[in-house]
Design a protein around this motif. Structure first.
Motif, PDB file in Angstrom:
ATOM      1  N   MET A 136       0.825  -1.181   0.000  1.00  0.00           N
ATOM      2  CA  MET A 136       0.000   0.000   0.000  1.00  0.00           C
ATOM      3  C   MET A 136       0.878   1.257   0.000  1.00  0.00           C
ATOM      4  O   MET A 136       0.556   2.198  -0.691  1.00  0.00           O
ATOM      5  CB  MET A 136      -0.930  -0.010   1.212  1.00  0.00           C
ATOM      6  N   GLN A 137       1.962   1.222   0.763  1.00  0.00           N
ATOM      7  CA  GLN A 137       2.853   2.378   0.811  1.00  0.00           C
ATOM      8  C   GLN A 137       3.490   2.638  -0.549  1.00  0.00           C
ATOM      9  O   GLN A 137       3.737   3.782  -0.911  1.00  0.00           O
ATOM     10  CB  GLN A 137       3.949   2.170   1.852  1.00  0.00           C
ATOM     11  N   LYS A 138       3.746   1.586  -1.284  1.00  0.00           N
ATOM     12  CA  LYS A 138       4.396   1.718  -2.582  1.00  0.00           C
ATOM     13  C   LYS A 138       3.474   2.354  -3.617  1.00  0.00           C
ATOM     14  O   LYS A 138       3.938   2.936  -4.589  1.00  0.00           O
ATOM     15  CB  LYS A 138       4.845   0.326  -3.047  1.00  0.00           C
ATOM     16  N   TYR A 139       2.146   2.238  -3.407  1.00  0.00           N
ATOM     17  CA  TYR A 139       1.165   2.755  -4.356  1.00  0.00           C
ATOM     18  C   TYR A 139       0.166   3.672  -3.650  1.00  0.00           C
ATOM     19  O   TYR A 139      -1.026   3.373  -3.579  1.00  0.00           O
ATOM     20  CB  TYR A 139       0.433   1.602  -5.054  1.00  0.00           C
ATOM     21  N   PRO A 140       0.638   4.806  -3.154  1.00  0.00           N
ATOM     22  CA  PRO A 140      -0.262   5.681  -2.394  1.00  0.00           C
ATOM     23  C   PRO A 140      -1.387   6.287  -3.235  1.00  0.00           C
ATOM     24  O   PRO A 140      -2.401   6.693  -2.685  1.00  0.00           O
ATOM     25  CB  PRO A 140       0.670   6.767  -1.852  1.00  0.00           C
ATOM     26  N   GLN A 141      -1.226   6.307  -4.547  1.00  0.00           N
ATOM     27  CA  GLN A 141      -2.257   6.870  -5.415  1.00  0.00           C
ATOM     28  C   GLN A 141      -3.231   5.821  -5.943  1.00  0.00           C
ATOM     29  O   GLN A 141      -4.193   6.163  -6.618  1.00  0.00           O
ATOM     30  CB  GLN A 141      -1.602   7.601  -6.595  1.00  0.00           C
ATOM     31  N   ALA A 142      -2.966   4.555  -5.645  1.00  0.00           N
ATOM     32  CA  ALA A 142      -3.848   3.495  -6.148  1.00  0.00           C
ATOM     33  C   ALA A 142      -5.243   3.663  -5.550  1.00  0.00           C
ATOM     34  O   ALA A 142      -5.405   3.813  -4.341  1.00  0.00           O
ATOM     35  CB  ALA A 142      -3.285   2.127  -5.793  1.00  0.00           C
ATOM     36  N   LYS A 143      -6.209   3.657  -6.418  1.00  0.00           N
ATOM     37  CA  LYS A 143      -7.602   3.808  -5.985  1.00  0.00           C
ATOM     38  C   LYS A 143      -8.157   2.422  -5.673  1.00  0.00           C
ATOM     39  O   LYS A 143      -8.857   1.831  -6.490  1.00  0.00           O
ATOM     40  CB  LYS A 143      -8.400   4.516  -7.054  1.00  0.00           C
ATOM     41  N   VAL A 144      -7.797   1.948  -4.498  1.00  0.00           N
ATOM     42  CA  VAL A 144      -8.212   0.622  -4.065  1.00  0.00           C
ATOM     43  C   VAL A 144      -8.813   0.703  -2.679  1.00  0.00           C
ATOM     44  O   VAL A 144      -8.561   1.641  -1.922  1.00  0.00           O
ATOM     45  CB  VAL A 144      -7.034  -0.382  -4.057  1.00  0.00           C
ATOM     46  N   LYS A 145      -9.600  -0.290  -2.371  1.00  0.00           N
ATOM     47  CA  LYS A 145     -10.138  -0.485  -1.034  1.00  0.00           C
ATOM     48  C   LYS A 145      -9.764  -1.900  -0.651  1.00  0.00           C
ATOM     49  O   LYS A 145     -10.029  -2.841  -1.399  1.00  0.00           O
ATOM     50  CB  LYS A 145     -11.660  -0.309  -1.043  1.00  0.00           C
ATOM     51  N   VAL A 146      -9.123  -2.056   0.490  1.00  0.00           N
ATOM     52  CA  VAL A 146      -8.679  -3.368   0.938  1.00  0.00           C
ATOM     53  C   VAL A 146      -9.503  -3.771   2.153  1.00  0.00           C
ATOM     54  O   VAL A 146      -9.567  -3.034   3.141  1.00  0.00           O
ATOM     55  CB  VAL A 146      -7.173  -3.354   1.290  1.00  0.00           C
ATOM     56  N   LEU A 147     -10.141  -4.912   2.054  1.00  0.00           N
ATOM     57  CA  LEU A 147     -10.900  -5.472   3.170  1.00  0.00           C
ATOM     58  C   LEU A 147     -10.147  -6.697   3.657  1.00  0.00           C
ATOM     59  O   LEU A 147      -9.954  -7.645   2.897  1.00  0.00           O
ATOM     60  CB  LEU A 147     -12.312  -5.854   2.727  1.00  0.00           C
ATOM     61  N   VAL A 148      -9.727  -6.670   4.893  1.00  0.00           N
ATOM     62  CA  VAL A 148      -8.998  -7.791   5.483  1.00  0.00           C
ATOM     63  C   VAL A 148      -9.943  -8.467   6.463  1.00  0.00           C
ATOM     64  O   VAL A 148     -10.434  -7.834   7.401  1.00  0.00           O
ATOM     65  CB  VAL A 148      -7.718  -7.317   6.203  1.00  0.00           C
ATOM     66  N   VAL A 149     -10.203  -9.731   6.219  1.00  0.00           N
ATOM     67  CA  VAL A 149     -11.109 -10.489   7.084  1.00  0.00           C
ATOM     68  C   VAL A 149     -10.284 -11.480   7.889  1.00  0.00           C
ATOM     69  O   VAL A 149      -9.605 -12.337   7.321  1.00  0.00           O
ATOM     70  CB  VAL A 149     -12.185 -11.233   6.263  1.00  0.00           C
ATOM     71  N   TRP A 150     -10.342 -11.317   9.188  1.00  0.00           N
ATOM     72  CA  TRP A 150      -9.651 -12.211  10.118  1.00  0.00           C
ATOM     73  C   TRP A 150     -10.676 -13.182  10.676  1.00  0.00           C
ATOM     74  O   TRP A 150     -11.771 -12.789  11.075  1.00  0.00           O
ATOM     75  CB  TRP A 150      -9.046 -11.398  11.262  1.00  0.00           C
ATOM     76  N   THR A 151     -10.335 -14.450  10.683  1.00  0.00           N
ATOM     77  CA  THR A 151     -11.242 -15.471  11.197  1.00  0.00           C
ATOM     78  C   THR A 151     -10.419 -16.520  11.948  1.00  0.00           C
ATOM     79  O   THR A 151      -9.253 -16.738  11.628  1.00  0.00           O
ATOM     80  CB  THR A 151     -12.057 -16.097  10.039  1.00  0.00           C
ATOM     81  N   PRO A 152     -11.000 -17.136  12.956  1.00  0.00           N
ATOM     82  CA  PRO A 152     -10.227 -18.120  13.722  1.00  0.00           C
ATOM     83  C   PRO A 152     -10.016 -19.415  12.923  1.00  0.00           C
ATOM     84  O   PRO A 152     -10.951 -20.171  12.696  1.00  0.00           O
ATOM     85  CB  PRO A 152     -11.077 -18.363  14.970  1.00  0.00           C
ATOM     86  N   ILE A 153      -8.791 -19.631  12.499  1.00  0.00           N
ATOM     87  CA  ILE A 153      -8.416 -20.843  11.772  1.00  0.00           C
ATOM     88  C   ILE A 153      -7.395 -21.624  12.591  1.00  0.00           C
ATOM     89  O   ILE A 153      -7.586 -22.801  12.869  1.00  0.00           O
ATOM     90  CB  ILE A 153      -7.807 -20.515  10.386  1.00  0.00           C
ATOM     91  N   LEU A 154      -6.326 -20.951  12.968  1.00  0.00           N
ATOM     92  CA  LEU A 154      -5.258 -21.590  13.732  1.00  0.00           C
ATOM     93  C   LEU A 154      -5.529 -21.466  15.230  1.00  0.00           C
ATOM     94  O   LEU A 154      -6.307 -20.617  15.668  1.00  0.00           O
ATOM     95  CB  LEU A 154      -3.906 -20.965  13.370  1.00  0.00           C
ATOM     96  N   ARG A 155      -4.881 -22.272  16.005  1.00  0.00           N
ATOM     97  CA  ARG A 155      -5.120 -22.346  17.456  1.00  0.00           C
ATOM     98  C   ARG A 155      -4.984 -20.995  18.148  1.00  0.00           C
ATOM     99  O   ARG A 155      -5.757 -20.677  19.038  1.00  0.00           O
ATOM    100  CB  ARG A 155      -4.157 -23.361  18.078  1.00  0.00           C
ATOM    101  N   ASN A 156      -4.015 -20.177  17.749  1.00  0.00           N
ATOM    102  CA  ASN A 156      -3.778 -18.896  18.418  1.00  0.00           C
ATOM    103  C   ASN A 156      -4.536 -17.721  17.802  1.00  0.00           C
ATOM    104  O   ASN A 156      -4.333 -16.583  18.218  1.00  0.00           O
ATOM    105  CB  ASN A 156      -2.276 -18.584  18.432  1.00  0.00           C
ATOM    106  N   ASP A 157      -5.394 -17.972  16.836  1.00  0.00           N
ATOM    107  CA  ASP A 157      -6.161 -16.893  16.223  1.00  0.00           C
ATOM    108  C   ASP A 157      -7.215 -16.384  17.199  1.00  0.00           C
ATOM    109  O   ASP A 157      -7.969 -17.169  17.779  1.00  0.00           O
ATOM    110  CB  ASP A 157      -6.847 -17.370  14.939  1.00  0.00           C
ATOM    111  N   SER A 158      -7.252 -15.078  17.370  1.00  0.00           N
ATOM    112  CA  SER A 158      -8.235 -14.451  18.249  1.00  0.00           C
ATOM    113  C   SER A 158      -8.470 -13.032  17.761  1.00  0.00           C
ATOM    114  O   SER A 158      -7.712 -12.505  16.937  1.00  0.00           O
ATOM    115  CB  SER A 158      -7.728 -14.409  19.692  1.00  0.00           C
ATOM    116  N   ARG A 159      -9.494 -12.412  18.293  1.00  0.00           N
ATOM    117  CA  ARG A 159      -9.770 -11.024  17.929  1.00  0.00           C
ATOM    118  C   ARG A 159      -8.589 -10.131  18.312  1.00  0.00           C
ATOM    119  O   ARG A 159      -8.182  -9.259  17.556  1.00  0.00           O
ATOM    120  CB  ARG A 159     -11.046 -10.553  18.599  1.00  0.00           C
ATOM    121  N   GLY A 160      -8.005 -10.357  19.481  1.00  0.00           N
ATOM    122  CA  GLY A 160      -6.856  -9.577  19.931  1.00  0.00           C
ATOM    123  C   GLY A 160      -5.657  -9.753  19.016  1.00  0.00           C
ATOM    124  O   GLY A 160      -4.971  -8.773  18.690  1.00  0.00           O
ATOM    125  N   ALA A 161      -5.398 -10.989  18.597  1.00  0.00           N
ATOM    126  CA  ALA A 161      -4.281 -11.245  17.675  1.00  0.00           C
ATOM    127  C   ALA A 161      -4.535 -10.552  16.338  1.00  0.00           C
ATOM    128  O   ALA A 161      -3.608  -9.994  15.734  1.00  0.00           O
ATOM    129  CB  ALA A 161      -4.090 -12.740  17.479  1.00  0.00           C
TER     130      ALA A 161
END
Length: 113
Positions: free
Chosen positions: A1-26
């Protein structure tokens, strides 16, 4: 994202519990590595997005994570997931294009103009 500050994009990152240590805090801690106003982070406790993408992309639910799903600019989401323009996976799966930073950048640079 830093490399392309003018890129007209929207990034949605979805975090979900998959691995044992996955949590909302992580997920919240990991989200600090992408401090860009074009990025939104979501915690998906019930793995709704995971199941939706698994179904759409023909993957087993337990394999549908660490995915990069790109949609053409100005696409209207009407009902359900639209078909992705490009999708990549970072899991050495038999399906999908293997993720590389170069491939992701080659897609992003198209939209930076």
């Amino acid at each position: 994202m830093q490399k392309y500050p003018q890129a007209k994009v929207k990034v949605l990152v979805v975090w979900t519990p998959i691995l044992r240590n996955d949590s909302r805090g992580a997920a919240q801690q990991a989200a600090t590595y992408m401090p860009d106003s074009r990025v939104q982070h979501f915690w998906d406790l019930w793995s709704y997005a995971n199941r939706s993408y698994a179904h759409q992309l023909g993957l087993p639910v337990e394999e549908a994570w660490d995915l990069f799903v790109l949609y053409e600019p100005r696409l209207k989401w009407e009902s359900g997931l639209p078909s992705p323009t490009v999708w990549m996976q970072h899991r050495n799966l038999d399906k999908g294009t293997p993720y590389t930073q170069e491939l992701l950048e080659s897609e992003l640079v198209k939209w930076a103009r």
